[in-house]
Write a protein that holds these residues in place. Structure first.
Motif, PDB file in Angstrom:
ATOM      1  N   LEU A  79     -91.092 -30.144  66.337  1.00 18.25           N
ATOM      2  CA  LEU A  79     -90.996 -30.790  67.643  1.00 18.25           C
ATOM      3  C   LEU A  79     -90.799 -32.298  67.542  1.00 18.25           C
ATOM      4  CD1 LEU A  79     -91.183 -29.942  70.662  1.00 18.25           C
ATOM      5  CD2 LEU A  79     -93.621 -30.561  70.559  1.00 18.25           C
ATOM      6  N   GLU A  86     -95.895 -26.140  68.327  1.00 21.01           N
ATOM      7  CA  GLU A  86     -96.380 -27.491  68.586  1.00 21.01           C
ATOM      8  C   GLU A  86     -96.314 -27.847  70.067  1.00 21.01           C
ATOM      9  OE1 GLU A  86     -95.195 -29.368  64.220  1.00 21.01           O
ATOM     10  OE2 GLU A  86     -93.834 -29.642  65.933  1.00 21.01           O
ATOM     11  N   ALA A  87     -95.372 -27.237  70.790  1.00 21.30           N
ATOM     12  CA  ALA A  87     -95.277 -27.456  72.237  1.00 21.30           C
ATOM     13  C   ALA A  87     -96.281 -26.597  73.006  1.00 21.30           C
ATOM     14  CB  ALA A  87     -93.862 -27.153  72.719  1.00 21.30           C
ATOM     15  N   TYR A 120    -101.315 -35.795  75.600  1.00 14.17           N
ATOM     16  CA  TYR A 120    -100.612 -35.224  74.444  1.00 14.17           C
ATOM     17  C   TYR A 120     -99.773 -34.026  74.886  1.00 14.17           C
ATOM     18  CZ  TYR A 120     -99.525 -32.547  70.314  1.00 14.17           C
ATOM     19  OH  TYR A 120     -98.840 -31.832  69.368  1.00 14.17           O
ATOM     20  N   GLU A 121    -100.331 -33.199  75.761  1.00 14.04           N
ATOM     21  CA  GLU A 121     -99.621 -32.003  76.218  1.00 14.04           C
ATOM     22  C   GLU A 121     -98.332 -32.372  76.948  1.00 14.04           C
ATOM     23  OE1 GLU A 121    -103.683 -31.011  75.268  1.00 14.04           O
ATOM     24  OE2 GLU A 121    -102.868 -32.545  76.622  1.00 14.04           O
ATOM     25  N   ALA A 130     -92.989 -34.689  67.956  1.00 16.89           N
ATOM     26  CA  ALA A 130     -93.597 -35.286  69.149  1.00 16.89           C
ATOM     27  C   ALA A 130     -94.117 -36.697  68.912  1.00 16.89           C
ATOM     28  CB  ALA A 130     -94.719 -34.388  69.664  1.00 16.89           C
ATOM     29  N   ALA A 176     -95.777 -33.632  74.375  1.00 17.83           N
ATOM     30  CA  ALA A 176     -95.206 -32.502  73.640  1.00 17.83           C
ATOM     31  C   ALA A 176     -94.212 -31.742  74.509  1.00 17.83           C
ATOM     32  CB  ALA A 176     -96.325 -31.573  73.164  1.00 17.83           C
ATOM     33  N   TRP A 225     -90.224 -31.065  73.895  1.00 18.10           N
ATOM     34  CA  TRP A 225     -89.640 -29.725  73.968  1.00 18.10           C
ATOM     35  C   TRP A 225     -88.439 -29.730  74.922  1.00 18.10           C
ATOM     36  CZ3 TRP A 225     -88.705 -25.482  71.682  1.00 18.10           C
ATOM     37  CH2 TRP A 225     -88.379 -24.308  72.374  1.00 18.10           C
TER      38      TRP A 225
END
Length: 252
Positions: free
Chosen positions: A24, A200-201, A123-124, A26, A127, A131
């Motif tokens: 990802l 990771e996403a 963080y979410e 990120a 990410a 994506w």
């Protein structure tokens, strides 16, 4: 702008197939987004009062938050590589990864990039935006997310495996000979990095091979409403937007 921005497939166009490293990416995406946004003026430059200069020049205009970043992201490439802002050991890997991250970021809008760089993004959310960037830049990834991952979720088929990807890839290769032309090693790298990115996403639990229903934050949802097709990249239900997305609400 060839090579930058979201890939919009037209007849005869070949899929981009360079997602062979990094998953990802990120944290790297956020670092380069911060670098880019730090160079953006906080306020439009003050204009002279003469009638000949009343309009902002193209170089001084602030872009719309909903405009795609595109090739303008390249302005930070030299600095990012020279200063090794991603702290990558070897020069060759540094150059390669910076280039890969910048290509993905080019598919975001200025507003999305600013949110990715900002302190308020969780963080979410960061990410999720990376994506989105991957899905937009690589049409093959975006189509797999919408046509396989999301459809599995909507049908209640929560398991996702390499075999699902293999079948999908083979089907796409029927109309895209460039897919058949890649080596076995490259094929495996593409598949591995796609599944790593989904993990990771947080839309796939690789340990169990289970699709994870995505719960999007209100802030990110409001931002992505400017491009509602983006929601197709996530295993989630959004009945109220079914008509906008071209979906049948009764079937969802």
């Amino acid at each position: 702008m060839k090579g930058y921005g979201a890939q919009r497939m037209v007849e005869g166009e070949k899929y981009r197939l360079s997602f062979t490293v990094g998953g990802l990416l990120a944290s790297q995406g956020r670092t380069l987004a911060e670098l880019f946004c730090a160079q953006e003026p906080s306020e439009p430059p003050e204009q002279p009062e003469s009638s000949e200069s009343q309009e902002l020049s193209p170089s001084s205009e602030r872009p719309s938050p909903n405009a795609e970043v595109g090739e303008s992201i390249c302005q930070i490439r030299k600095q990012a590589v020279t200063e090794n802002v991603l702290a990558i050991r070897t020069p060759s890997a540094n150059t390669r990864i910076v280039g890969e991250v910048l290509k993905r970021l080019s598919a975001l809008t200025f507003g999305e990039l600013a949110y990715l760089a900002g302190e308020e993004a969780s963080y979410e959310d960061r990410a999720a935006l990376m994506w989105v960037a991957m899905c937009r830049y690589y049409a093959l990834v975006g189509e797999f997310a919408a046509e396989v991952v999301r459809n599995h979720f909507l049908e209640g088929t929560m398991k996702l495996s390499y075999e699902d990807y293999d079948r999908y890839f083979a089907m796409k290769a029927t109309w895209h000979p460039e897919l058949d032309a890649i080596s076995g090693a490259t094929y495996k790298k593409l598949r591995e990095n796609l599944f790593k990115a989904m993990d990771e996403a947080r839309i796939l639990d690789r340990g169990s091979g289970t699709i994870v229903p995505y719960l999007m934050s209100g802030a990110l949802e409001r931002m992505l409403m400017a491009t509602p097709q983006t929601f197709l990249y996530f295993p989630m239900r959004r009945n109220r937007d079914a008509s906008t997305l071209g979906l049948n609400p009764e079937a969802r």
